[in-house]
Design a protein around this motif. Structure first.
Motif, PDB file in Angstrom:
ATOM      1  N   ILE A   1      35.650  57.213  44.416  1.00 40.81           N
ATOM      2  CA  ILE A   1      36.155  56.393  45.571  1.00 40.81           C
ATOM      3  C   ILE A   1      35.294  55.522  46.334  1.00 40.81           C
ATOM      4  N   ASP A   2      35.705  54.376  46.988  1.00 37.23           N
ATOM      5  CA  ASP A   2      34.584  53.660  47.693  1.00 37.23           C
ATOM      6  C   ASP A   2      35.370  52.960  48.875  1.00 37.23           C
ATOM      7  N   LEU A   3      34.895  52.895  49.765  1.00 39.87           N
ATOM      8  CA  LEU A   3      35.436  52.524  51.155  1.00 39.87           C
ATOM      9  C   LEU A   3      34.798  51.133  51.633  1.00 39.87           C
ATOM     10  N   SER A   4      35.688  49.938  51.824  1.00 35.69           N
ATOM     11  CA  SER A   4      34.998  48.891  52.012  1.00 35.69           C
ATOM     12  C   SER A   4      34.366  48.831  53.454  1.00 35.69           C
ATOM     13  N   MET A   5      33.407  47.773  53.615  1.00 36.88           N
ATOM     14  CA  MET A   5      32.569  47.962  55.011  1.00 36.88           C
ATOM     15  C   MET A   5      33.271  47.820  56.123  1.00 36.88           C
ATOM     16  N   ASP A   6      34.551  47.062  56.095  1.00 43.01           N
ATOM     17  CA  ASP A   6      35.381  47.171  57.363  1.00 43.01           C
ATOM     18  C   ASP A   6      36.246  48.334  57.542  1.00 43.01           C
ATOM     19  N   ASP A   7      36.101  49.219  56.724  1.00 38.56           N
ATOM     20  CA  ASP A   7      37.019  50.642  56.636  1.00 38.56           C
ATOM     21  C   ASP A   7      38.525  50.144  56.353  1.00 38.56           C
ATOM     22  N   LYS A   8      38.793  49.009  56.019  1.00 37.74           N
ATOM     23  CA  LYS A   8      40.224  48.746  55.604  1.00 37.74           C
ATOM     24  C   LYS A   8      40.785  49.103  54.479  1.00 37.74           C
ATOM     25  N   PHE A   9      39.826  49.059  53.362  1.00 39.86           N
ATOM     26  CA  PHE A   9      40.355  49.109  52.112  1.00 39.86           C
ATOM     27  C   PHE A   9      39.689  50.391  51.213  1.00 39.86           C
ATOM     28  N   LEU A  10      40.627  51.328  50.657  1.00 38.79           N
ATOM     29  CA  LEU A  10      40.001  52.463  49.885  1.00 38.79           C
ATOM     30  C   LEU A  10      40.138  52.057  48.536  1.00 38.79           C
ATOM     31  N   TYR A  11      39.173  52.270  47.749  1.00 39.55           N
ATOM     32  CA  TYR A  11      39.278  51.975  46.291  1.00 39.55           C
ATOM     33  C   TYR A  11      39.304  53.188  45.629  1.00 39.55           C
ATOM     34  N   VAL A  12      40.074  53.415  44.570  1.00 41.70           N
ATOM     35  CA  VAL A  12      40.342  54.687  43.733  1.00 41.70           C
ATOM     36  C   VAL A  12      40.100  54.496  42.393  1.00 41.70           C
ATOM     37  N   ALA A  13      39.146  54.997  41.691  1.00 45.82           N
ATOM     38  CA  ALA A  13      39.069  54.768  40.098  1.00 45.82           C
ATOM     39  C   ALA A  13      39.984  55.896  39.495  1.00 45.82           C
ATOM     40  N   CYS A  14      40.864  55.659  38.660  1.00 46.25           N
ATOM     41  CA  CYS A  14      41.675  56.729  37.810  1.00 46.25           C
ATOM     42  C   CYS A  14      41.064  56.645  36.416  1.00 46.25           C
TER      43      CYS A  14
ATOM     44  N   GLY B   1      21.923  46.040  49.677  1.00 47.95           N
ATOM     45  CA  GLY B   1      23.030  47.063  50.150  1.00 47.95           C
ATOM     46  C   GLY B   1      24.520  46.922  49.881  1.00 47.95           C
ATOM     47  N   ASP B   2      25.089  48.082  49.859  1.00 50.60           N
ATOM     48  CA  ASP B   2      26.492  47.690  49.400  1.00 50.60           C
ATOM     49  C   ASP B   2      27.444  49.038  50.134  1.00 50.60           C
ATOM     50  N   CYS B   3      28.733  49.208  49.792  1.00 47.62           N
ATOM     51  CA  CYS B   3      29.480  49.753  50.534  1.00 47.62           C
ATOM     52  C   CYS B   3      29.259  51.441  50.271  1.00 47.62           C
ATOM     53  N   SER B   4      28.646  51.915  49.384  1.00 46.03           N
ATOM     54  CA  SER B   4      28.363  53.351  49.255  1.00 46.03           C
ATOM     55  C   SER B   4      26.987  53.663  49.520  1.00 46.03           C
ATOM     56  N   THR B   5      26.111  52.690  50.002  1.00 41.99           N
ATOM     57  CA  THR B   5      24.512  52.925  50.069  1.00 41.99           C
ATOM     58  C   THR B   5      24.360  53.092  51.682  1.00 41.99           C
ATOM     59  N   ASP B   6      24.726  52.380  52.627  1.00 38.67           N
ATOM     60  CA  ASP B   6      24.173  52.045  54.005  1.00 38.67           C
ATOM     61  C   ASP B   6      24.991  53.106  54.873  1.00 38.67           C
ATOM     62  N   SER B   7      24.424  53.557  55.803  1.00 36.13           N
ATOM     63  CA  SER B   7      25.005  54.135  57.024  1.00 36.13           C
ATOM     64  C   SER B   7      24.545  53.580  58.243  1.00 36.13           C
ATOM     65  N   PHE B   8      25.381  53.468  59.089  1.00 34.03           N
ATOM     66  CA  PHE B   8      25.036  52.521  60.333  1.00 34.03           C
ATOM     67  C   PHE B   8      24.934  53.251  61.558  1.00 34.03           C
ATOM     68  N   CYS B   9      23.956  52.713  62.529  1.00 34.27           N
ATOM     69  CA  CYS B   9      23.730  53.456  63.763  1.00 34.27           C
ATOM     70  C   CYS B   9      24.351  52.826  65.027  1.00 34.27           C
ATOM     71  N   TYR B  10      24.886  51.690  65.022  1.00 37.10           N
ATOM     72  CA  TYR B  10      25.601  51.011  65.983  1.00 37.10           C
ATOM     73  C   TYR B  10      27.118  50.670  65.653  1.00 37.10           C
ATOM     74  N   PRO B  11      28.071  50.720  66.401  1.00 40.34           N
ATOM     75  CA  PRO B  11      29.445  50.345  66.357  1.00 40.34           C
ATOM     76  C   PRO B  11      29.472  48.807  66.155  1.00 40.34           C
ATOM     77  N   SER B  12      30.433  48.319  65.401  1.00 41.41           N
ATOM     78  CA  SER B  12      30.799  46.929  65.194  1.00 41.41           C
ATOM     79  C   SER B  12      31.735  46.374  66.456  1.00 41.41           C
ATOM     80  N   VAL B  13      31.184  45.278  66.724  1.00 38.48           N
ATOM     81  CA  VAL B  13      31.726  44.579  68.015  1.00 38.48           C
ATOM     82  C   VAL B  13      32.866  43.647  67.571  1.00 38.48           C
TER      83      VAL B  13
END
Length: 466
Positions: free
Chosen positions: A327-340, A454-466
């Motif tokens: 599974i993978d989550l888009s950067m804006d946390d809006k869409f989850l992709y699920v590989a079957c 970077g991509d959506c399953s690589t980076d973790s972020f330290c600050y909130p989005s504005v």
């Protein structure tokens, strides 16, 4: 070392989404019969390039039998952590473990991805000696080092003690030692990730090496002996603070995907199969009242199939389980992709309400029974497997191999390496790109994908989005 932060480090997910699009994708290739060394393929993903969707460089390893699987960067946006970061690192080196050999390769992608080369090799003996672990799996770049999860403990079979996480120095690549101080009830391992500002880690479970290296063990699966728990950890204290059992029938709790925006204290977990009904499932966890909670929030049913369409492993069931393998989550946390991987479907869920996922899109390609061809007419062996999303969320890439011995059990006709891409729609929906199809060298299978910058399953972020 740079004198300024790497421009591919971003304080927040929103800033990452606004960055320039990816130019190259990196994909690990494995030789399923170990007749040749595994490799790293560099793919041109620039639509206006004459070599678009082609392998433009290959780094071939000097050893055979590594079984490449997951890999990651030496540094990412987590380096901007205000407390423990190393802001002057570069996102430069790819850390590529051999899951079967326990050997790790460090590949330098600078100054040009098309000239990437091996920088260092860490032999398995160093990992065994310093950590007591084996079978390295997931790689994440943390603020102060490189974290690597393992699937095996010590000994030849990897069953001498539990697997866990160890840390490498992010500049010298020296193996430092085990991460855990108090593992609590954790005895199996698979994936891990975290919410850095909230100071917690999440880990999941697959199996011990005797349960996966020679293929799935049907007796163990039907006896519910694969992993079915999720663990929550105090990241700074390095101790297990809570373990939740999903129920023994929920076998193989694999990928964990926390929300990218650290303000959001929730995330998602994919479960491969429910042994009572062959369903795959998505679970949502969250923290409330100082405790973590998790619930099943989406299910994916099996699909009936004739006996002659099925491999021997599934013929007694008369159906194909979805086999949620990534599974993978888009950067804006809006869409989850699920590989079957079993049914050959890539699902897209709208998860704006994280505990109420809504199916927003779906495409079919491959699959055990359906064997849906690509829109360009080419056959796609296997099914959607490792999935990666562009930072802006407009493109979704995936490959088709799960693990060599499991490929052979579920897809006995073969899984020739392939990588495809789907374009997404802003409000939901996705469509396979007819002009994107990567041909890999014969005899190789393709697994995880990383994108430059970077991509959506690589980076973790330290600050909130504005």
């Amino acid at each position: 070392m740079n004198i300024r932060p790497d421009p591919t480090f971003h304080a927040s997910p929103k800033l990452a989404m606004e960055a320039p699009p990816e130019s190259f994708a990196y994909t690990v290739l494995l030789s399923p019969d170990a007749s040749k060394p595994d490799a790293l393929a560099v793919i041109d993903v620039r639509p206006d390039s004459p070599t678009y969707s082609r392998v433009v460089h290959t780094v071939t390893m000097p050893n055979k039998g590594d079984e490449f699987h997951h890999f990651g960067w030496n540094a990412c946006s987590s380096a901007l952590s205000p407390l423990t970061g190393h802001a002057f690192l570069e996102r430069r080196y790819l850390i590529i473990p051999g899951m079967r050999s326990s050997r790790i390769y460090i590949v330098d992608t600078k100054p040009d991805p098309t000239k990437a080369a091996i920088h260092k090799i860490i032999e398995p003996e160093e990992i065994f000696r310093k950590t007591g672990y084996s079978r390295p799996h997931t790689v994440h770049c943390g603020p102060e080092g490189i974290y690597i999860s393992t699937l095996g403990g010590g000994g030849k079979n990897g069953t001498d003690g539990p697997p866990g996480v160890f840390i490498m120095d992010c500049e010298t690549f020296e193996v430092l030692g085990r991460w855990e101080l108090d593992r609590g009830p954790q005895t199996l391992h698979y994936d891990f990730w975290w919410n850095l500002p909230r100071d917690y880690m999440v880990t999941s479970e697959w199996a011990l090496p005797p349960q996966f290296e020679n293929g799935i063990v049907p007796e163990d699966l039907l006896s519910n002996k694969y992993g079915h728990r999720i663990h929550f950890w105090d990241l700074r204290a390095r101790r297990n603070v809570q373990t939740i059992d999903l129920g023994a029938n929920h076998q193989m709790a694999l990928e964990v995907r926390p929300a990218h925006d650290p303000v959001r204290e929730y995330g998602f977990l994919g479960v491969v199969v429910d042994t009572t009904n062959l369903e795959g499932s998505i679970w949502t966890w969250w923290r409330e009242g100082g405790k973590f909670h998790i619930e099943k929030t989406a299910t994916i049913p099996p699909e009936p199939a004739a006996k002659e369409q099925l491999p021997p492993l599934l013929q007694g069931f008369g159906a194909v389980p979805p086999l949620v393998s990534d599974i993978d989550l888009s950067m804006d946390d809006k869409f989850l992709y699920v590989a079957c991987w079993g049914t050959g479907e890539m699902r897209q869920y709208n998860v704006n309400e994280p505990r109420r996922p809504k199916l927003a899109g779906s495409v079919r390609i491959g699959g055990i029974a359906r064997r849906t061809p690509h829109p360009n007419g080419k056959a796609f062996g296997g099914g959607p497997q490792m999935v990666e999303i562009s930072r802006d969320g407009k493109r979704v890439y995936w490959t088709n191999s799960l693990y060599s011995t499991w490929d052979d059990q579920f897809y006995p006709d073969g899984v020739p390496g392939a990588m495809v891409m789907a374009d997404t729609k802003p409000d939901g929906g996705l469509e396979l790109a007819r002009d994107y199809w990567v041909n890999f060298p014969d005899g190789y299978r393709a697994h995880q994908v990383r994108l430059d910058g970077g991509d959506c399953s690589t980076d973790s972020f330290c600050y909130p989005s504005v």
